[in-house]
Design a protein around this motif. Structure first.
Motif, short mmCIF file in Angstrom:
data_model
loop_
_atom_site.label_atom_id
_atom_site.label_comp_id
_atom_site.label_asym_id
_atom_site.label_seq_id
_atom_site.Cartn_x
_atom_site.Cartn_y
_atom_site.Cartn_z
N HIS A 7 -0.94 -26.27 -15.09
CA HIS A 7 -1.73 -25.61 -15.78
C HIS A 7 -1.49 -24.15 -15.38
O HIS A 7 -0.70 -23.98 -14.12
CB HIS A 7 -3.35 -26.14 -15.38
CG HIS A 7 -3.56 -27.17 -16.16
ND1 HIS A 7 -3.93 -27.24 -17.44
CD2 HIS A 7 -3.83 -28.48 -15.63
CE1 HIS A 7 -4.41 -28.42 -17.52
NE2 HIS A 7 -4.38 -29.29 -16.54
N GLU A 8 -1.91 -23.16 -16.02
CA GLU A 8 -1.52 -21.81 -15.81
C GLU A 8 -2.84 -20.95 -15.31
O GLU A 8 -3.10 -19.91 -15.73
CB GLU A 8 -1.09 -21.32 -17.01
CG GLU A 8 0.14 -21.82 -17.69
CD GLU A 8 0.75 -21.30 -19.00
OE1 GLU A 8 0.27 -20.16 -19.37
OE2 GLU A 8 1.52 -21.87 -19.55
N LEU A 9 -3.22 -21.49 -14.09
CA LEU A 9 -4.18 -20.71 -13.20
C LEU A 9 -3.65 -19.57 -12.65
O LEU A 9 -2.92 -19.94 -11.83
CB LEU A 9 -5.16 -21.47 -12.76
CG LEU A 9 -6.66 -22.17 -13.57
CD1 LEU A 9 -7.17 -23.31 -12.52
CD2 LEU A 9 -7.27 -21.15 -13.77
N ALA A 21 -11.54 -18.67 -22.94
CA ALA A 21 -12.15 -19.59 -23.69
C ALA A 21 -11.16 -20.22 -24.78
O ALA A 21 -11.57 -21.37 -24.92
CB ALA A 21 -13.33 -19.09 -24.27
N LEU A 22 -10.32 -19.42 -25.11
CA LEU A 22 -9.27 -20.17 -26.35
C LEU A 22 -8.31 -20.90 -25.65
O LEU A 22 -7.67 -21.54 -26.23
CB LEU A 22 -8.61 -18.82 -26.79
CG LEU A 22 -9.45 -17.74 -27.86
CD1 LEU A 22 -8.87 -16.84 -28.17
CD2 LEU A 22 -10.09 -18.54 -28.78
N ASN A 23 -8.26 -20.92 -24.34
CA ASN A 23 -7.16 -21.60 -23.55
C ASN A 23 -7.63 -22.76 -22.72
O ASN A 23 -7.11 -23.26 -21.81
CB ASN A 23 -6.17 -20.71 -22.78
CG ASN A 23 -5.45 -19.63 -23.39
OD1 ASN A 23 -4.89 -20.15 -24.66
ND2 ASN A 23 -5.41 -18.41 -23.39
N LYS A 72 -15.92 -19.06 -17.80
CA LYS A 72 -14.85 -19.47 -16.57
C LYS A 72 -15.25 -20.93 -15.98
O LYS A 72 -14.39 -21.44 -15.22
CB LYS A 72 -14.38 -18.62 -15.63
CG LYS A 72 -13.95 -17.21 -16.33
CD LYS A 72 -13.62 -16.11 -15.37
CE LYS A 72 -12.84 -15.01 -15.87
NZ LYS A 72 -12.30 -14.04 -14.74
N GLU A 73 -16.08 -21.41 -16.69
CA GLU A 73 -16.86 -22.70 -16.04
C GLU A 73 -16.03 -23.93 -15.88
O GLU A 73 -15.67 -24.45 -14.86
CB GLU A 73 -18.02 -23.18 -16.53
CG GLU A 73 -19.27 -22.21 -16.36
CD GLU A 73 -19.34 -21.08 -17.65
OE1 GLU A 73 -20.50 -20.63 -17.71
OE2 GLU A 73 -18.30 -21.02 -18.31
N THR A 74 -15.09 -23.94 -16.91
CA THR A 74 -14.24 -25.33 -16.82
C THR A 74 -13.09 -25.07 -15.99
O THR A 74 -12.72 -25.77 -15.01
CB THR A 74 -13.29 -25.11 -18.35
OG1 THR A 74 -14.31 -25.47 -19.22
CG2 THR A 74 -12.45 -26.47 -18.20
N ALA A 75 -12.55 -23.79 -15.70
CA ALA A 75 -11.50 -23.25 -14.73
C ALA A 75 -12.16 -23.45 -13.34
O ALA A 75 -11.18 -24.17 -12.34
CB ALA A 75 -10.82 -21.95 -14.99
N ILE A 76 -13.10 -22.97 -13.06
CA ILE A 76 -13.68 -23.32 -11.70
C ILE A 76 -14.15 -24.46 -11.33
O ILE A 76 -13.68 -24.94 -10.15
CB ILE A 76 -14.79 -22.23 -11.44
CG1 ILE A 76 -14.51 -20.80 -11.95
CG2 ILE A 76 -15.70 -22.41 -10.14
CD1 ILE A 76 -15.66 -19.57 -12.12
N ARG A 115 -7.33 -15.85 -14.97
CA ARG A 115 -7.34 -15.58 -13.78
C ARG A 115 -8.74 -15.72 -13.15
O ARG A 115 -9.85 -15.46 -13.48
CB ARG A 115 -7.30 -13.89 -13.87
CG ARG A 115 -6.13 -13.48 -14.43
CD ARG A 115 -6.00 -11.90 -14.39
NE ARG A 115 -4.85 -11.57 -15.55
CZ ARG A 115 -4.64 -10.14 -15.57
NH1 ARG A 115 -5.31 -9.15 -14.97
NH2 ARG A 115 -3.69 -9.93 -16.38
N ILE A 116 -8.65 -16.12 -11.90
CA ILE A 116 -10.02 -16.41 -11.27
C ILE A 116 -9.83 -15.76 -9.75
O ILE A 116 -8.83 -15.88 -9.00
CB ILE A 116 -10.24 -18.00 -10.55
CG1 ILE A 116 -10.25 -18.61 -12.03
CG2 ILE A 116 -11.28 -18.08 -9.79
CD1 ILE A 116 -11.34 -18.61 -13.06
#
Length: 306
Positions: A116-118, A81-83, A288-292, A90-91
C-alpha cells in the motif's frame, strides 16, 4: 487554486526560508519562488517579505494561512477517500519514545510489505505533548500512554497493549529471596522487595507524566517512602542510570529493544491496577479512519508476534 502552491506557502512559513522549504518539499528554491509568485498574482497581493537570508509572511499571508491549512487538509482527505481501496495518503503520527523503538519499527516493516502507498511521518514527544497536538489538528494519530482523564467523544481510542510495572536494578544489586523468579506476586513483593525500594536510592519516573502516575500510585498505595535521587521523564535514560548502579527504579515493562549493553535485574509486578496502557488516538470523521485503522492493525500484529 492549486493546493500544492498553498503547501509551499505553509512550508515557507514553518521553515523561515525558501531554501529550507525547498529541501523539505523536495523541490528547487526556484520552484518554491515560482509557486509563491503565482499565488501573489492570483490573490493580487504580496505574501512574503525578505529579510536577509530569511523570509517572513506579510500580514495578508498570515490572515489566509489558517484557511490555507484547512484547504490543504480537505484536499488530502479527498484524495485519501478516493483511494481507500489501496490504502494511500499521508498520516502524521506522533509516538512516545518507547513506542518509537519497540512497536513502530516492526509495524512499519509489516506495512511496507503490504504494497500500500501510505506515507507516514513520525513525530516524537511525550504523551501530553502529542495529545495536545492531536487536539490542535497538528497530528492525525498518536501512540501514547492512555490519558488519565475522560476522552472527548470526537476522539477514538484503540488499545495497543498493556505494560506491567517492573522493578529494575543493576545486575547483582538486589538482595531478595527468589531473585530469579521473574513473576513474583504482589504479596511476595510487599515484604522483601518493598524493603529494598526504601533502603536504596530511587530513580523516579516523572510523577507528573501520565506513565509516571502509575509508579506514584504504586508507591502511595503501598505507603512506600523512597530515597529519591533523580526524577525524569525518559525511560531509556532511567534504565541507563540504573544500569550504572546509581539506584533502583519502577518503570513500565516496555517492548524490546531496550538500550544496548544493559545488564539489568528485572522483576515484573503483575498487578492490573498499575499497568500502563499504550493506546492509539485519532479524531473521528477525518476521512483517514481506514488508513489509521490499518496502521493500528499492524501495530497489534507486530506486538503479538514480537
Amino acid at each position: 487554486m492549486n493546493s500544492q502552491f498553498l503547501e509551499s506557502l505553509l512550508a515557507v512559513s514553518q521553515n523561515g526560508s525558501i531554501a529550507e522549504a525547498a529541501r523539505v518539499q523536495g523541490l528547487t528554491p526556484a520552484a518554491i519562488s515560482q509557486r509563491l509568485k503565482s499565488l501573489e498574482i492570483l490573490l493580487g497581493m504580496p505574501l512574503t517579505i525578505r529579510a536577509g537570508k530569511t523570509i517572513r509572511l506579510t500580514e495578508a499571508a498570515l490572515r489566509i494561512l489558517p484557511h490555507a491549512k484547512q484547504v490543504i487538509k480537505e484536499h488530502r482527505n479527498l484524495v485519501d477517500a478516493l483511494n481507500q481501496d489501496r490504502i494511500s495518503g499521508r498520516i502524521a503520527c506522533g509516538a512516545i519514545s518507547t513506542a518509537m523503538t519497540g512497536l513502530i519499527p516492526k509495524a512499519l516493516k509489516s506495512l511496507n510489505d503490504t504494497g500500500h502507498e501510505l506515507e507516514i511521518k513520525l513525530h516524537p514527544g511525550t504523551s501530553a505533548q502529542l495529545y495536545n497536538r492531536l487536539v490542535a489538528d497538528e497530528l492525525d494519530a498518536v501512540i501514547i500512554t492512555k490519558p488519565p482523564f475522560h476522552i472527548p467523544k470526537n476522539i477514538k481510542i484503540s488499545e495497543i497493549h498493556q505494560e506491567n510495572l517492573c522493578l529494575i536494578a543493576a545486575d547483582g544489586y538486589l538482595r531478595i529471596p527468589s531473585k530469579n523468579n521473574k513473576n513474583l506476586t504482589d504479596n511476595i513483593l510487599s515484604n522483601a522487595l518493598h524493603q529494598q525500594l526504601q533502603q536504596h536510592p530511587f530513580i523516579r519516573y516523572d510523577q507528573n507524566s501520565w506513565g509516571g502516575g502509575y509508579v506514584k500510585s504504586y508507591l502511595d498505595d503501598h505507603k512506600l517512602r523512597v530515597q529519591e535521587l533523580y526524577e525524569l521523564d525518559a525511560l531509556e535514560a532511567i534504565a541507563v542510570l540504573v544500569n550504572s548502579g546509581l539506584g533502583l527504579a519502577l518503570v513500565p515493562d516496555w517492548p524490546a529493544p531496550w538500550a544496548e549493553g544493559l545488564i539489568l535485574d528485572k522483576i515484573v509486578i503483575p498487578n492490573p491496577n498499575y499497568m500502563r496502557q499504550v493506546v492509539l488516538l485519532r479524531k473521528r470523521e477525518t476521512g483517514k479512519e481506514t488508513a489509521i485503522d490499518f496502521i493500528w492493525q499492524h501495530l497489534i500484529k507486530s506486538n503479538v508476534t514480537k
